[in-house]
Write a protein that holds these residues in place. Structure first.
Motif, PDB file in Angstrom:
ATOM      1  N   GLU A  19       0.825  -1.191   0.000  1.00  0.00           N
ATOM      2  CA  GLU A  19       0.000   0.000   0.000  1.00  0.00           C
ATOM      3  C   GLU A  19       0.870   1.256   0.000  1.00  0.00           C
ATOM      4  OE1 GLU A  19      -0.244  -2.346   2.422  1.00  0.00           O
ATOM      5  OE2 GLU A  19      -1.838  -3.475   1.419  1.00  0.00           O
ATOM      6  N   ARG A  20       0.420   2.266  -0.727  1.00  0.00           N
ATOM      7  CA  ARG A  20       1.154   3.529  -0.759  1.00  0.00           C
ATOM      8  C   ARG A  20       1.126   4.183   0.612  1.00  0.00           C
ATOM      9  NH1 ARG A  20      -1.047   9.069  -3.397  1.00  0.00           N
ATOM     10  NH2 ARG A  20       0.733  10.396  -2.893  1.00  0.00           N
ATOM     11  N   LEU A  21       2.268   4.659   1.071  1.00  0.00           N
ATOM     12  CA  LEU A  21       2.373   5.371   2.343  1.00  0.00           C
ATOM     13  C   LEU A  21       1.922   6.812   2.140  1.00  0.00           C
ATOM     14  CD1 LEU A  21       3.324   5.525   5.310  1.00  0.00           C
ATOM     15  CD2 LEU A  21       5.601   6.138   4.427  1.00  0.00           C
ATOM     16  N   LEU A  22       0.881   7.217   2.851  1.00  0.00           N
ATOM     17  CA  LEU A  22       0.369   8.580   2.746  1.00  0.00           C
ATOM     18  C   LEU A  22       1.113   9.468   3.736  1.00  0.00           C
ATOM     19  CD1 LEU A  22      -3.466   7.893   2.439  1.00  0.00           C
ATOM     20  CD2 LEU A  22      -1.781   8.239   0.614  1.00  0.00           C
ATOM     21  N   LEU A  23       1.998  10.291   3.216  1.00  0.00           N
ATOM     22  CA  LEU A  23       2.837  11.137   4.053  1.00  0.00           C
ATOM     23  C   LEU A  23       2.185  12.479   4.362  1.00  0.00           C
ATOM     24  CD1 LEU A  23       6.066  10.206   2.161  1.00  0.00           C
ATOM     25  CD2 LEU A  23       5.806   9.913   4.620  1.00  0.00           C
ATOM     26  N   SER A  24       1.425  13.012   3.429  1.00  0.00           N
ATOM     27  CA  SER A  24       0.782  14.306   3.631  1.00  0.00           C
ATOM     28  C   SER A  24      -0.493  14.149   4.442  1.00  0.00           C
ATOM     29  CB  SER A  24       0.462  14.960   2.287  1.00  0.00           C
ATOM     30  OG  SER A  24       1.638  15.342   1.607  1.00  0.00           O
ATOM     31  N   ASN A  25      -0.993  15.282   4.923  1.00  0.00           N
ATOM     32  CA  ASN A  25      -2.288  15.320   5.595  1.00  0.00           C
ATOM     33  C   ASN A  25      -3.318  15.955   4.651  1.00  0.00           C
ATOM     34  OD1 ASN A  25      -1.866  18.164   5.742  1.00  0.00           O
ATOM     35  ND2 ASN A  25      -0.685  17.869   7.622  1.00  0.00           N
ATOM     36  N   ALA A  26      -4.572  16.017   5.082  1.00  0.00           N
ATOM     37  CA  ALA A  26      -5.629  16.521   4.209  1.00  0.00           C
ATOM     38  C   ALA A  26      -5.374  17.956   3.729  1.00  0.00           C
ATOM     39  CB  ALA A  26      -6.984  16.418   4.914  1.00  0.00           C
ATOM     40  N   PRO A  27      -4.971  18.897   4.592  1.00  0.00           N
ATOM     41  CA  PRO A  27      -4.691  20.251   4.094  1.00  0.00           C
ATOM     42  C   PRO A  27      -3.548  20.290   3.088  1.00  0.00           C
ATOM     43  CG  PRO A  27      -4.999  20.282   6.474  1.00  0.00           C
ATOM     44  CD  PRO A  27      -4.908  18.844   6.070  1.00  0.00           C
ATOM     45  N   ASP A  28      -2.541  19.435   3.273  1.00  0.00           N
ATOM     46  CA  ASP A  28      -1.424  19.446   2.332  1.00  0.00           C
ATOM     47  C   ASP A  28      -1.821  18.818   1.001  1.00  0.00           C
ATOM     48  OD1 ASP A  28       1.423  20.147   1.939  1.00  0.00           O
ATOM     49  OD2 ASP A  28       1.607  17.980   1.566  1.00  0.00           O
ATOM     50  N   PHE A  29      -2.643  17.780   1.035  1.00  0.00           N
ATOM     51  CA  PHE A  29      -3.150  17.230  -0.228  1.00  0.00           C
ATOM     52  C   PHE A  29      -3.938  18.291  -0.990  1.00  0.00           C
ATOM     53  CE2 PHE A  29      -2.812  12.808   1.672  1.00  0.00           C
ATOM     54  CZ  PHE A  29      -1.859  12.368   0.765  1.00  0.00           C
ATOM     55  N   ASP A  30      -4.686  19.117  -0.262  1.00  0.00           N
ATOM     56  CA  ASP A  30      -5.429  20.195  -0.911  1.00  0.00           C
ATOM     57  C   ASP A  30      -4.481  21.237  -1.493  1.00  0.00           C
ATOM     58  OD1 ASP A  30      -8.143  21.481  -1.381  1.00  0.00           O
ATOM     59  OD2 ASP A  30      -7.153  23.071  -0.245  1.00  0.00           O
ATOM     60  N   ARG A  31      -3.387  21.520  -0.775  1.00  0.00           N
ATOM     61  CA  ARG A  31      -2.376  22.445  -1.311  1.00  0.00           C
ATOM     62  C   ARG A  31      -1.802  21.912  -2.610  1.00  0.00           C
ATOM     63  NH1 ARG A  31       2.823  22.297  -1.836  1.00  0.00           N
ATOM     64  NH2 ARG A  31       2.966  20.347  -0.656  1.00  0.00           N
ATOM     65  N   VAL A  32      -1.477  20.622  -2.641  1.00  0.00           N
ATOM     66  CA  VAL A  32      -0.933  20.011  -3.857  1.00  0.00           C
ATOM     67  C   VAL A  32      -1.949  20.095  -4.991  1.00  0.00           C
ATOM     68  CG1 VAL A  32      -0.181  17.832  -4.886  1.00  0.00           C
ATOM     69  CG2 VAL A  32       0.647  18.491  -2.623  1.00  0.00           C
ATOM     70  N   ASP A  33      -3.224  19.924  -4.675  1.00  0.00           N
ATOM     71  CA  ASP A  33      -4.263  20.023  -5.698  1.00  0.00           C
ATOM     72  C   ASP A  33      -4.271  21.415  -6.315  1.00  0.00           C
ATOM     73  OD1 ASP A  33      -6.508  18.404  -6.869  1.00  0.00           O
ATOM     74  OD2 ASP A  33      -7.687  20.122  -6.190  1.00  0.00           O
ATOM     75  N   GLN A  34      -4.030  22.445  -5.489  1.00  0.00           N
ATOM     76  CA  GLN A  34      -3.962  23.805  -6.008  1.00  0.00           C
ATOM     77  C   GLN A  34      -2.749  23.983  -6.914  1.00  0.00           C
ATOM     78  OE1 GLN A  34      -6.215  26.692  -5.416  1.00  0.00           O
ATOM     79  NE2 GLN A  34      -5.036  27.023  -7.302  1.00  0.00           N
ATOM     80  N   VAL A  35      -1.610  23.424  -6.519  1.00  0.00           N
ATOM     81  CA  VAL A  35      -0.413  23.522  -7.357  1.00  0.00           C
ATOM     82  C   VAL A  35      -0.657  22.829  -8.695  1.00  0.00           C
ATOM     83  CG1 VAL A  35       2.042  22.963  -7.542  1.00  0.00           C
ATOM     84  CG2 VAL A  35       1.098  23.647  -5.339  1.00  0.00           C
ATOM     85  N   ARG A  36      -1.329  21.680  -8.664  1.00  0.00           N
ATOM     86  CA  ARG A  36      -1.687  21.008  -9.920  1.00  0.00           C
ATOM     87  C   ARG A  36      -2.564  21.911 -10.791  1.00  0.00           C
ATOM     88  NH1 ARG A  36      -3.378  14.793  -8.206  1.00  0.00           N
ATOM     89  NH2 ARG A  36      -1.275  14.053  -7.635  1.00  0.00           N
ATOM     90  N   ALA A  37      -3.573  22.530 -10.164  1.00  0.00           N
ATOM     91  CA  ALA A  37      -4.488  23.376 -10.920  1.00  0.00           C
ATOM     92  C   ALA A  37      -3.779  24.581 -11.525  1.00  0.00           C
ATOM     93  CB  ALA A  37      -5.625  23.847 -10.016  1.00  0.00           C
ATOM     94  N   ASP A  38      -2.695  25.027 -10.890  1.00  0.00           N
ATOM     95  CA  ASP A  38      -1.929  26.176 -11.382  1.00  0.00           C
ATOM     96  C   ASP A  38      -0.906  25.779 -12.449  1.00  0.00           C
ATOM     97  OD1 ASP A  38      -3.279  27.854  -9.654  1.00  0.00           O
ATOM     98  OD2 ASP A  38      -1.749  27.754  -8.087  1.00  0.00           O
TER      99      ASP A  38
END
Length: 230
Positions: free
Chosen positions: A24-43
């Motif tokens: 299983e993939r190890l989830l290192l980030s938390n929910a707010p950080d995953f959301d931050r990454v989603d914003q970087v993707r969108a940009d």
């Protein structure tokens, strides 16, 4: 024609690992950080992962927020950034999630495996040969010709190492998770390599902030510590 601005994005443990060795993939980030990454993707205009990461994690690699997709569309952009991968062998399963979600996809590879990929992937992706090897500089030139201005690179370690050792990364986002992995066989953020300037080159730290229990460090690897940024 200009090459895209290249941003490397990675979440890692305190001891530098980006995953463990369990299935299983190890989830290192938390929910707010995953959301931050989603914003970087969108940009970003395009998002890149290496073939090994595709096979190991089988990600969809999407902008998950419907609001962010709508904002992209309102700007005349496709809802999802272009998805990019790089492979030397051409061994990419057409059933991987990468191909069946989001918008357009492109695969860069050495010329000898172009026909193999076109036969296996058919209309799932555009296949582009880079000559005898997967030349990342040449890939960036091609992406620039396609109008890509901002490229987000999400790994894995081999890809990050190649961009950094070749001096092709403009920015690094490191999310440090408050855990230790401690497994020598687990993948790391980067592999051993000849990095420009060696230990004498200190990068500029552009930002450091907490995202809940994760620390985000934003580095500018082409700029020495102490230089000013605009």
């Amino acid at each position: 024609m200009r090459r895209p601005y290249v941003l490397l994005s990675c979440a890692m443990s305190v001891d530098g690992y980006i995953d463990d060795t369990t299935p299983e993939r190890l989830l290192l980030s938390n929910a707010p950080d995953f959301d931050r990454v989603d914003q970087v993707r969108a940009d970003s205009d395009a998002i890149l992962i290496g073939a090994t990461t595709m096979r190991r994690d089988n990600p969809r690699l999407l902008v998950n927020s419907e609001t962010r997709r709508a904002q992209r569309a309102a700007q005349g952009l496709p809802p999802y950034p272009l998805k990019v991968t790089v492979t030397n062998s051409g061994d990419l399963d057409p059933d991987l999630k990468f191909w069946h979600h989001g918008g357009e996809k492109i695969v860069y590879c050495p010329d000898p495996v172009v026909s193999k990929l076109r036969e296996s992937l058919r209309d799932l992706a555009t296949i582009v040969g880079l000559g005898p090897t997967t030349d990342l500089a040449q890939m960036l030139d091609d992406l620039g010709r396609r109008g890509i201005q901002r490229l987000m690179v999400e790994g894995g370690g081999t890809i990050h190492t190649q961009f950094l050792t070749q001096g092709l990364a403009d920015e690094i986002h490191l999310a440090i998770a408050p855990i230790f992995v401690g497994d020598a066989d687990a993948p790391r953020f980067v592999n051993p390599g000849d990095f420009p300037g060696g230990t004498g080159h200190r990068m500029t730290l552009a930002e450091a902030r907490t995202v809940d229990d994760v620390v985000l460090l934003r580095y500018l690897p082409k700029q020495p510590s102490g230089s000013t940024t605009s």
